[in-house]
Write a protein that holds these residues in place. Sequence first.
Motif, PDB file in Angstrom:
ATOM      1  N   ASN A   5       1.328  -1.115   0.067  1.00 59.79           N
ATOM      2  CA  ASN A   5       0.235   0.583   0.123  1.00 59.79           C
ATOM      3  C   ASN A   5       0.767   1.285   0.251  1.00 59.79           C
ATOM      4  N   TYR A   6       0.090   2.646   0.038  1.00 55.68           N
ATOM      5  CA  TYR A   6       1.568   3.417  -0.062  1.00 55.68           C
ATOM      6  C   TYR A   6       1.611   3.820   0.964  1.00 55.68           C
ATOM      7  N   GLN A   7       2.135   2.923   2.144  1.00 54.05           N
ATOM      8  CA  GLN A   7       3.212   3.078   3.490  1.00 54.05           C
ATOM      9  C   GLN A   7       4.371   2.841   2.712  1.00 54.05           C
ATOM     10  N   VAL A   8       4.059   2.120   2.189  1.00 56.08           N
ATOM     11  CA  VAL A   8       5.803   1.757   0.767  1.00 56.08           C
ATOM     12  C   VAL A   8       6.146   2.526   0.146  1.00 56.08           C
ATOM     13  N   ILE A   9       4.888   3.356  -0.463  1.00 56.10           N
ATOM     14  CA  ILE A   9       5.765   4.543  -1.508  1.00 56.10           C
ATOM     15  C   ILE A   9       5.928   5.714  -0.342  1.00 56.10           C
ATOM     16  N   ASP A  10       5.306   5.811   0.355  1.00 55.57           N
ATOM     17  CA  ASP A  10       5.190   7.082   1.043  1.00 55.57           C
ATOM     18  C   ASP A  10       6.586   6.574   2.435  1.00 55.57           C
ATOM     19  N   ASN A  11       7.280   5.640   2.737  1.00 60.94           N
ATOM     20  CA  ASN A  11       8.258   5.396   3.141  1.00 60.94           C
ATOM     21  C   ASN A  11       9.416   4.604   2.516  1.00 60.94           C
ATOM     22  N   ASP A  12       9.570   4.893   1.442  1.00 63.57           N
ATOM     23  CA  ASP A  12      10.375   4.345  -0.233  1.00 63.57           C
ATOM     24  C   ASP A  12      10.806   5.517  -1.284  1.00 63.57           C
ATOM     25  N   HIS A  13      11.112   6.388  -0.257  1.00 67.42           N
ATOM     26  CA  HIS A  13      11.771   7.147  -1.795  1.00 67.42           C
ATOM     27  C   HIS A  13      12.002   6.638  -3.225  1.00 67.42           C
ATOM     28  N   ARG A  14      12.339   5.414  -3.802  1.00 68.44           N
ATOM     29  CA  ARG A  14      12.470   5.357  -4.839  1.00 68.44           C
ATOM     30  C   ARG A  14      10.367   4.551  -5.404  1.00 68.44           C
ATOM     31  N   PHE A  15       9.896   5.142  -4.985  1.00 68.71           N
ATOM     32  CA  PHE A  15       8.444   5.324  -5.440  1.00 68.71           C
ATOM     33  C   PHE A  15       7.635   6.774  -5.856  1.00 68.71           C
ATOM     34  N   SER A  16       7.514   7.313  -6.686  1.00 66.45           N
ATOM     35  CA  SER A  16       6.278   7.899  -6.642  1.00 66.45           C
ATOM     36  C   SER A  16       4.966   7.638  -6.534  1.00 66.45           C
ATOM     37  N   ASN A  17       4.863   6.349  -7.135  1.00 65.41           N
ATOM     38  CA  ASN A  17       3.556   6.655  -7.130  1.00 65.41           C
ATOM     39  C   ASN A  17       2.957   4.660  -7.389  1.00 65.41           C
ATOM     40  N   ASP A  18       2.112   3.902  -7.466  1.00 72.20           N
ATOM     41  CA  ASP A  18       2.032   2.675  -8.020  1.00 72.20           C
ATOM     42  C   ASP A  18       2.732   2.398  -9.416  1.00 72.20           C
ATOM     43  N   ILE A  19       2.540   2.965 -10.155  1.00 75.15           N
ATOM     44  CA  ILE A  19       3.195   2.803 -11.447  1.00 75.15           C
ATOM     45  C   ILE A  19       3.916   2.727 -11.122  1.00 75.15           C
ATOM     46  N   ASP A  20       5.345   3.476 -10.724  1.00 78.94           N
ATOM     47  CA  ASP A  20       6.354   2.900 -10.070  1.00 78.94           C
ATOM     48  C   ASP A  20       6.858   1.623  -9.184  1.00 78.94           C
ATOM     49  N   LEU A  21       5.887   1.411  -8.489  1.00 75.90           N
ATOM     50  CA  LEU A  21       6.050   0.397  -7.845  1.00 75.90           C
ATOM     51  C   LEU A  21       5.880  -1.080  -8.629  1.00 75.90           C
ATOM     52  N   ALA A  22       5.003  -0.827  -9.008  1.00 74.77           N
ATOM     53  CA  ALA A  22       4.587  -2.234  -9.723  1.00 74.77           C
ATOM     54  C   ALA A  22       5.821  -2.284 -10.731  1.00 74.77           C
ATOM     55  N   GLU A  23       6.676  -1.017 -11.482  1.00 75.57           N
ATOM     56  CA  GLU A  23       7.492  -1.355 -12.527  1.00 75.57           C
ATOM     57  C   GLU A  23       8.598  -2.132 -11.403  1.00 75.57           C
ATOM     58  N   PHE A  24       9.071  -1.263 -10.436  1.00 70.25           N
ATOM     59  CA  PHE A  24      10.269  -1.740  -9.617  1.00 70.25           C
ATOM     60  C   PHE A  24       9.996  -3.248  -9.143  1.00 70.25           C
ATOM     61  N   LEU A  25       9.221  -4.007  -9.191  1.00 72.49           N
ATOM     62  CA  LEU A  25       8.729  -5.332  -8.843  1.00 72.49           C
ATOM     63  C   LEU A  25       8.989  -5.852  -9.785  1.00 72.49           C
ATOM     64  N   LEU A  26       8.173  -6.150 -11.147  1.00 74.26           N
ATOM     65  CA  LEU A  26       8.232  -6.314 -12.508  1.00 74.26           C
ATOM     66  C   LEU A  26      10.096  -7.077 -12.772  1.00 74.26           C
ATOM     67  N   GLN A  27      10.570  -5.749 -12.467  1.00 73.54           N
ATOM     68  CA  GLN A  27      12.150  -6.067 -12.927  1.00 73.54           C
ATOM     69  C   GLN A  27      12.844  -6.831 -11.866  1.00 73.54           C
ATOM     70  N   GLU A  28      12.390  -6.228 -10.835  1.00 70.64           N
ATOM     71  CA  GLU A  28      13.472  -7.046  -9.769  1.00 70.64           C
ATOM     72  C   GLU A  28      12.780  -8.536  -9.251  1.00 70.64           C
ATOM     73  N   THR A  29      11.765  -8.643  -9.147  1.00 72.31           N
ATOM     74  CA  THR A  29      11.371  -9.784  -8.165  1.00 72.31           C
ATOM     75  C   THR A  29      10.505 -10.940 -10.618  1.00 72.31           C
ATOM     76  N   GLY A  30      10.172 -10.244 -11.002  1.00 68.78           N
ATOM     77  CA  GLY A  30       9.496 -10.763 -12.383  1.00 68.78           C
ATOM     78  C   GLY A  30       8.289 -11.134 -11.079  1.00 68.78           C
ATOM     79  N   VAL A  31       7.658 -10.316 -10.654  1.00 65.88           N
ATOM     80  CA  VAL A  31       5.934 -10.802 -10.536  1.00 65.88           C
ATOM     81  C   VAL A  31       5.344  -9.470 -10.827  1.00 65.88           C
TER      82      VAL A  31
END
Length: 69
Positions: A5-31
Amino acid sequence: MHLLNYQVIDNDHRFSNDIDLAEFLLQETGVALVPCSAFGAADNIPLSFATSKDVLQDAISRIAKALAA
């Protein structure tokens, strides 16, 4: 479960939104996850439970490791 949830995005400056988080997870984990901003609910990323428990546990484990790094 509120793993992604946005707790991850708010507390991790690598992600500015849910799209950034989803793209990161796809690249890093294959999920692959679908950002809910596409459906007007940008503070959520759903998990599909249409798979076996083992596959789901593996995916969550890979997500947790990637976010902890």
